[in-house]
Design an enzyme around this catalytic site. Structure first.
Site, PDB file in Angstrom:
ATOM      1  N   ASP A  77      54.684  35.734  45.024  1.00  0.00           N
ATOM      2  CA  ASP A  77      55.222  35.487  43.695  1.00  0.00           C
ATOM      3  C   ASP A  77      55.205  36.719  42.802  1.00  0.00           C
ATOM      4  O   ASP A  77      56.051  36.874  41.929  1.00  0.00           O
ATOM      5  CB  ASP A  77      54.519  34.312  43.020  1.00  0.00           C
ATOM      6  CG  ASP A  77      53.006  34.409  43.027  1.00  0.00           C
ATOM      7  OD1 ASP A  77      52.463  35.438  43.477  1.00  0.00           O
ATOM      8  OD2 ASP A  77      52.352  33.443  42.584  1.00  0.00           O
ATOM      9  N   ASP A 488      42.203  35.437  39.659  1.00  0.00           N
ATOM     10  CA  ASP A 488      42.216  34.266  40.544  1.00  0.00           C
ATOM     11  C   ASP A 488      41.041  34.152  41.503  1.00  0.00           C
ATOM     12  O   ASP A 488      40.576  33.050  41.754  1.00  0.00           O
ATOM     13  CB  ASP A 488      43.514  34.190  41.361  1.00  0.00           C
ATOM     14  CG  ASP A 488      44.730  33.937  40.503  1.00  0.00           C
ATOM     15  OD1 ASP A 488      44.565  33.616  39.312  1.00  0.00           O
ATOM     16  OD2 ASP A 488      45.848  34.084  41.009  1.00  0.00           O
TER      17      ASP A 488
END
Length: 887
Positions: A77, A488
């Site tokens: 992404d 993350d």
């Protein structure tokens, strides 16, 4: 997952980088150069690798070529695209050449590999459709499997990191006439087509539906409120012949009432597919041409995080019959379906994922009779106990267990989450790969599923590095070579750059680490801060990062912010999100508010004096001499007015500070202070700079090597200086740019030339001097002579020629000549060299074409300048560490 990417990486870009986009990368050329914008020295020879983490981010797409075995691609992404290398079972990055200006093109929303000509591959790139990304999207095309690319710009944006990015593929090549490609656009831009192999694109104006679904129509940022548009294109290869456009193709649209359209005349006309189910979005549409079935995976939302209900449907292309083949009743679903694949070697075998089944685990379903009956990858025996058809071996990436010890029915490692990419190798029924929010998993004995035996799932991700890097620190001693602060997955302590660490930071395990530091004189003392849904936002280590313990938050803390450790580890200063700057002695059992410094300031420590700390906020530099209790605003002027600033204090020298940052609409560059921030001098030769870091001094030098991500001499890149910023050498090249590199940089204090570079999605990149680099920046040995001649002079101006002669016995490979004007003259234009000028001091460096000077040979350059009162000649010239004779 990627929620934190939006917050930590994108908003930083929006607030900083996007305030003024840097200029396009330009190569050196032998032309005149201004003293205000000198060229940097030619790129040094460097070897670039990744600090191994293996994965770390969402992989929304995996694509196998249907005509050549072992040719596969993966898209991420925000971290580019990759090609599978079967011989080594690794992934090769393909978009490292994306530069600073086009940073958004590291987000890949669609991939297509050409079955007619397997050398051709295409990528639809662009990261955000709102104003976080200032540039439009593009389609990249390659005729050498992604080794090199050509670009076709689009008149709209694409969203590789937008909601719905796991649907697809939005980009497709006609399997018979490979001149024809289709691209599904977001934002109501419709369906687009190319008939010249991706060179030019035009909208399919008669396509009837541009999409209607928005995740959150009320989102004022434009992120969740964007129309997700056209989400996939699938060809029916049974309806075409070679070099003739495929007649029948299907298109998926983000519209819950009208999700699938079909053309039976090669795209001339389009119809809503009759009889289709409504109330859901079709994430995927996969055709089994051998049996004449179009399989569709539906979810009630666009994903990749959300999804509470879903169905699987089968459409018979010959009869138009729709069949609900969902493996569970609708009432029993708490997730949507997305991952979808068929076995090309065994028609009738189909697999799907419940991509949004977060708890207790994702689910994978398999049918060998076209969806009439299904089996699950795992099922309950007696709740909460479960039986798995698989075993998981994560020994190559042990951190995938997250250090967790969950209670049943959860297990660790998980089968995955956000499992929107699922593909069976079209040439090998035993090989399957699927993407998750953290890695690519795969198996090479899949058909054991059908016999009731267990199959083995392992990470198949080596070479694919997809972390977003917020901070880096390389201690001068100890077992740890590098500490990283990552989005993350928190971050890692690396004791070996070539090996995957056993675990990310735990106790506590931040979802995102925003800042970290170590005590310069006691580097075994380390502190990190970050984001966490519940628990402390600060953690400490006293054993070189091997183990950690949480501190105590002051009231009001909502996020990590920045943190600094005193030089001796006796105290810490923390600027968290949600409250003001705080300080503590010891390890954060209690905190007190710092006075005299605003909330949100960036904080750092002096690397010598344990009671001196520094801060910066909105153009003002702050200094504390009492351990962070009180700060005083410096009188320094001319610093960047915004908050896109990073600064560091030099190890070993009290009060030596370097500050980088700014924006194109104000001060932007690199500043240096030698008086503890009381005053700063801007380096005139650095046009823009976003990071600053230090590494081991060059051989023969005493001052540490400087590294920066900057624009110098009109060129954007990673630069190194071995002479306190007087001259700079670009150490990356156009093939190694990695998009945005503005978050952090540090050299290695133990290895000369080694530098660690942050990326926003390509992990931690590190560079080492290659054998051909020859060590430090140009400091040629041997004798030299300079002839300085004023050829013309007029009121307020003059022109001069400089002749530099190698009077030694060996050739020079690069040169850097320094002098000081006696009367304050200023260079206004210079040719046949690059230059920087700070006050009266001038440094002229070779261009790419005149760096080699044989023994006995000379090199000439010239310039025009300004003068006032007098125009005396310089009396001394220095080449490296040698004084040249002056004639």
């Amino acid at each position: 997952m990627r929620r934190t990417r939006i917050r930590t990486a994108v908003l930083a870009l929006a607030a900083a980088l996007l305030a003024g986009a840097p200029p396009a990368l330009a190569a050196d050329a032998p032309r005149a150069a201004s003293a205000a914008t000198p060229r940097a020295a030619a790129a040094a020879a460097y070897t670039w690798k990744n600090v191994r983490i293996d994965g770390g981010g969402f992989v929304p797409g995996i694509v196998f070529n249907r005509s050549e075995k072992n040719l596969a691609y993966a898209r991420t992404d925000i971290g580019g695209a990759y090609r599978w290398e079967q011989a080594t079972k690794t992934w090769t990055p393909l978009l490292d050449s994306v530069g600073w200006d086009d940073w958004g093109h590291t987000g890949v929303v669609g991939l297509a590999t050409d079955t007619v000509d397997p050398d051709r591959v295409y990528a639809a790139v662009g990261t955000y459709t709102n104003d976080w990304d200032p540039g439009n999207g593009a389609v990249l095309r390659s005729s050498d499997r992604g080794a090199t690319w050509k670009k076709s710009d689009l008149p709209f944006k694409l969203g590789g990191n937008m909601p719905g990015r796991g649907m697809g593929e939005r980009l497709a090549v006609d399997p018979h006439d490979n001149r024809v490609l289709y691209l599904g656009a977001p934002s109501g831009k419709g369906l687009w087509r190319s008939t010249d192999a991706g060179v030019t694109w035009s909208q399919v104006t008669n396509f009837p539906n541009a999409g209607t679904y928005r995740q959150d129509p009320n989102d004022t940022s434009g992120y969740a409120s964007d129309n997700q548009g056209i989400v996939w294109v699938t060809f029916d290869e049974s309806t075409g012949t070679a070099r003739s456009a495929t007649k029948t193709l299907y298109v998926g649209v983000a519209d819950k009432d009208n999700a699938v359209y079909r053309s039976t005349d090669a795209g001339a006309t389009w119809q809503r597919l009759p009889g289709q189910p409504t109330g859901y979005l079709a994430h995927k549409g996969v055709l089994d041409a051998a049996n004449g079935y179009l399989y569709l995976a539906y979810s009630d939302t666009g994903g990749p995080y959300d999804g509470g209900k879903g169905r699987l449907w089968r459409y018979a292309t010959a009869t138009g019959t729709w069949t609900d083949i969902s493996p569970v009743a609708e009432a029993d679903t708490s997730f949507g379906f997305s991952g979808l694949t068929v076995d090309r070697q065994r028609p009738g075998t189909v697999m799907a994922t419940g991509y949004s089944s977060w708890w207790p685990d994702t689910q994978i379903f398999r049918s060998t009779d076209s969806g009439a009956h299904w089996t699950k990858a795992w099922d309950y025996t007696s709740y909460p106990d479960r039986a798995n058809r698989y075993t998981m071996d994560v020994s190559s990436s042990p951190w995938l267990t997250w250090g967790a010890s969950p209670a049943p029915p959860e297990q660790t490692p998980k089968l995955g989450w956000m499992t929107e990419a699922l593909e069976i190798d079209p040439f090998d029924s035993d090989r399957m790969m699927y993407g998750t929010g953290a890695t690519i998993y795969g198996t090479e004995d899949l058909t054991r599923w059908d016999s009731g035996a267990t199959f083995t799932i392992r990470p198949m991700v080596r070479g694919l590095e997809e972390t977003a890097v917020n901070d880096l620190a390389a201690p001068p001693s100890g077992d740890a070579q590098l500490f990283s602060a990552l989005g993350d997955i928190g971050g890692f302590r690396h004791t070996d750059l070539t090996k995957v660490p056993a675990m990310m930071y735990t106790s506590p395990n931040f979802t995102t680490t925003t800042s970290l530091d170590f005590a310069e004189s006691r580097p075994g003392t380390v502190v990190r801060v970050g984001d966490l849904d519940s628990g402390p936002h600060v953690a400490f280590s006293t054993d070189d990062g091997a183990t950690w313990f949480g501190g105590t938050d002051p009231a009001g803390v909502s996020g990590g912010g920045t943190v600094a450790a005193a030089a001796d580890g006796s105290r810490f200063v923390w600027s968290p999100r949600g409250t003001g700057v705080q300080y503590t002695t010891g390890f954060g059992t209690s905190w007190a508010a710092s006075a005299g410094i605003p909330a949100g300031a960036v904080v750092e420590s002096d690397r010598v004096d344990p009671k001196t700390f520094y801060g910066f906020k909105s153009g003002v530099f702050y200094v504390s001499s009492d351990g962070g209790a009180t700060f005083t605003a410096s009188a320094a002027k001319g610093l960047p007015a915004g908050d896109s600033v990073r600064f560091k204090a030099l190890p070993g020298t009290r009060g030596d500070i370097w500050l980088a940052g700014g924006a194109a609409d104000g001060p932007y560059g690199l500043w240096h202070s030698t008086d503890g921030g009381a005053s700063f001098t801007k380096l005139t030769g650095v046009e823009q700079a976003d990071t600053i870091g230090f590494g081991k001094a060059a051989p023969g030098a005493t001052y540490q090597t400087l590294y920066t991500s900057a624009r110098i001499g009109g060129v954007r890149g990673i630069f190194r200086s071995t002479d306190q910023g007087a001259t700079w050498t670009r150490i990356n090249d156009d093939a190694h740019q990695w998009g945005w590199t503005g978050a952090a940089i540090t050299g290695d204090p133990r290895v000369y030339g080694r530098v660690y570079v942050s990326t926003n999605g390509r992990g931690i990149v590190y560079g080492d001097v290659s054998d051909s680099d020859g060590g430090p920046d140009p400091t040629p040995a041997g004798a030299c002579t300079v002839t300085y001649t004023i050829t013309h002079q007029w009121a307020g101006g003059f022109q001069a020629d400089v002749r530099l002669t190698n009077t030694g016995t060996t050739a020079w490979n690069g040169w850097s000549l320094r002098w000081s004007f006696p009367d304050g003259q200023r260079i206004t234009q210079l040719w046949n060299a690059g230059s920087t000028q700070s006050g009266a001091a001038v440094t002229a460096t070779n261009t790419g074409w005149n760096g080699t000077v044989a023994a006995g040979a000379s090199v000439n350059f010239g310039f025009t300048g300004s003068w006032s009162g007098a125009n005396g000649k310089p009396s001394a010239f220095t080449l490296g560490d040698r004084n040249c004779a002056v004639t």
